[in-house]
Motif scaffolding. Sequence first.
Motif, short mmCIF file in Angstrom:
data_model
loop_
_atom_site.label_atom_id
_atom_site.label_comp_id
_atom_site.label_asym_id
_atom_site.label_seq_id
_atom_site.Cartn_x
_atom_site.Cartn_y
_atom_site.Cartn_z
N SER A 154 0.80 -1.22 0.00
CA SER A 154 0.00 0.00 0.00
C SER A 154 0.83 1.28 0.00
CB SER A 154 -0.95 0.01 1.19
OG SER A 154 -0.21 -0.05 2.41
N ALA A 155 2.12 1.21 0.36
CA ALA A 155 2.95 2.42 0.38
C ALA A 155 3.52 2.75 -0.99
CB ALA A 155 4.09 2.27 1.38
N MET A 156 3.37 1.85 -1.96
CA MET A 156 3.87 2.14 -3.31
C MET A 156 2.99 3.22 -3.93
SD MET A 156 4.71 -1.59 -4.86
CE MET A 156 6.38 -2.16 -4.84
N GLN A 157 3.66 4.20 -4.55
CA GLN A 157 2.95 5.32 -5.16
C GLN A 157 1.98 4.80 -6.21
OE1 GLN A 157 5.50 8.01 -7.25
NE2 GLN A 157 4.05 9.68 -7.12
N GLY A 158 0.72 5.20 -6.11
CA GLY A 158 -0.29 4.82 -7.08
C GLY A 158 -0.79 3.40 -6.96
N ALA A 159 -0.39 2.68 -5.90
CA ALA A 159 -0.84 1.30 -5.74
C ALA A 159 -2.36 1.25 -5.64
CB ALA A 159 -0.22 0.68 -4.49
N PHE A 208 0.33 0.21 -12.93
CA PHE A 208 -0.09 1.38 -12.18
C PHE A 208 1.12 2.26 -11.96
CE2 PHE A 208 1.15 -1.71 -9.00
CZ PHE A 208 1.85 -0.97 -8.06
N ASN A 209 0.86 3.52 -11.65
CA ASN A 209 1.92 4.50 -11.43
C ASN A 209 2.87 4.58 -12.62
OD1 ASN A 209 3.23 6.50 -9.96
ND2 ASN A 209 4.68 5.06 -9.10
N LEU A 210 2.31 4.65 -13.80
CA LEU A 210 3.11 4.69 -15.02
C LEU A 210 3.87 6.01 -15.10
CD1 LEU A 210 0.50 3.20 -17.48
CD2 LEU A 210 2.26 2.00 -16.18
N LYS A 211 5.13 5.94 -15.44
CA LYS A 211 6.01 7.11 -15.53
C LYS A 211 6.72 7.11 -16.88
CE LYS A 211 5.53 8.47 -11.21
NZ LYS A 211 5.17 9.77 -10.78
N THR A 212 7.13 8.29 -17.32
CA THR A 212 7.91 8.42 -18.54
C THR A 212 9.39 8.48 -18.16
OG1 THR A 212 6.14 9.61 -19.65
CG2 THR A 212 8.36 9.89 -20.54
N VAL A 213 10.18 7.64 -18.83
CA VAL A 213 11.63 7.64 -18.63
C VAL A 213 12.22 8.73 -19.51
CG1 VAL A 213 13.75 6.30 -18.94
CG2 VAL A 213 11.69 5.20 -18.03
N ASP A 214 13.02 9.63 -18.91
CA ASP A 214 13.64 10.71 -19.66
C ASP A 214 14.84 10.24 -20.45
OD1 ASP A 214 11.88 12.75 -18.59
OD2 ASP A 214 12.96 12.50 -16.71
N SER A 215 15.64 9.37 -19.86
CA SER A 215 16.82 8.85 -20.56
C SER A 215 17.28 7.58 -19.88
CB SER A 215 17.95 9.89 -20.54
OG SER A 215 18.38 10.11 -19.21
N ILE A 216 18.04 6.78 -20.63
CA ILE A 216 18.67 5.59 -20.07
C ILE A 216 20.13 5.63 -20.45
CG2 ILE A 216 18.78 3.06 -20.08
CD1 ILE A 216 15.85 2.97 -20.76
N THR A 217 20.99 5.45 -19.46
CA THR A 217 22.42 5.34 -19.72
C THR A 217 22.86 3.96 -19.27
OG1 THR A 217 22.95 6.29 -17.57
CG2 THR A 217 22.84 7.81 -19.43
N ARG A 218 24.00 3.54 -19.80
CA ARG A 218 24.48 2.20 -19.47
C ARG A 218 25.98 2.23 -19.25
NH1 ARG A 218 23.44 -3.31 -22.97
NH2 ARG A 218 24.89 -4.62 -21.82
N THR A 269 16.60 7.54 -15.93
CA THR A 269 16.28 8.77 -15.23
C THR A 269 14.80 9.07 -15.40
OG1 THR A 269 18.50 9.62 -15.58
CG2 THR A 269 16.80 11.24 -15.05
N ILE A 270 14.12 9.30 -14.29
CA ILE A 270 12.69 9.60 -14.29
C ILE A 270 12.54 10.90 -13.50
CG2 ILE A 270 10.39 8.77 -13.67
CD1 ILE A 270 11.67 5.91 -13.62
N SER A 271 12.55 12.02 -14.20
CA SER A 271 12.56 13.32 -13.52
C SER A 271 11.28 13.58 -12.73
CB SER A 271 12.81 14.45 -14.50
OG SER A 271 11.77 14.51 -15.45
N ALA A 272 10.19 12.91 -13.10
CA ALA A 272 8.93 13.09 -12.38
C ALA A 272 8.94 12.38 -11.03
CB ALA A 272 7.76 12.57 -13.23
N GLY A 273 10.02 11.65 -10.75
CA GLY A 273 10.11 10.92 -9.50
C GLY A 273 9.45 9.56 -9.60
N HIS A 274 9.74 8.72 -8.64
CA HIS A 274 9.20 7.36 -8.62
C HIS A 274 9.31 6.84 -7.19
CE1 HIS A 274 13.05 5.41 -7.87
NE2 HIS A 274 13.55 6.42 -8.55
N LEU A 275 8.68 5.72 -6.94
CA LEU A 275 8.83 5.06 -5.65
C LEU A 275 9.22 3.60 -5.84
CD1 LEU A 275 6.00 6.60 -3.43
CD2 LEU A 275 8.44 7.04 -3.39
N PHE A 276 10.05 3.31 -6.87
CA PHE A 276 10.56 1.95 -7.01
C PHE A 276 11.40 1.61 -5.80
CE2 PHE A 276 9.95 2.51 -11.66
CZ PHE A 276 9.31 1.31 -11.93
#
Length: 99
Positions: free
Chosen positions: A10-15, A37-47, A55-62
């Motif tokens: 229940s503490a997961m964002q948007g659960a 649920f709690n779908l986010k847009t990824v700004d970039s991926i580096t490897r 990078t998810i500038s909108a934030g996340h709770l993974f």
Amino acid sequence: MASLVKYIHSAMQGAPVVSNGFGDLVAMLDAVLVNGFNLKTVDSITRVGSVATATISAGHLFEVGSVGTFAGADQAEYNGEQVITAVTASTVSFTVTGT
């Protein structure tokens, strides 16, 4: 063969929340098993090596150990279900294979 263990709490964002309403359980199962649920847009991926960092500038709770589904990357190895290995407030990291 390794298996992914998916979990929510229940503490997961948007659960999704199950209350006493008609259809709540079906809506929760749809969110967890079908639609996400709690779908986010990824700004970039580096490897670096075998570690990809999204990078998810909108934030996340993974959380470390949780499973995220990534889609839409040009490189196929970034797409799919990934076990999160590290997090900051705006990034998540996971291990990828391939080149």
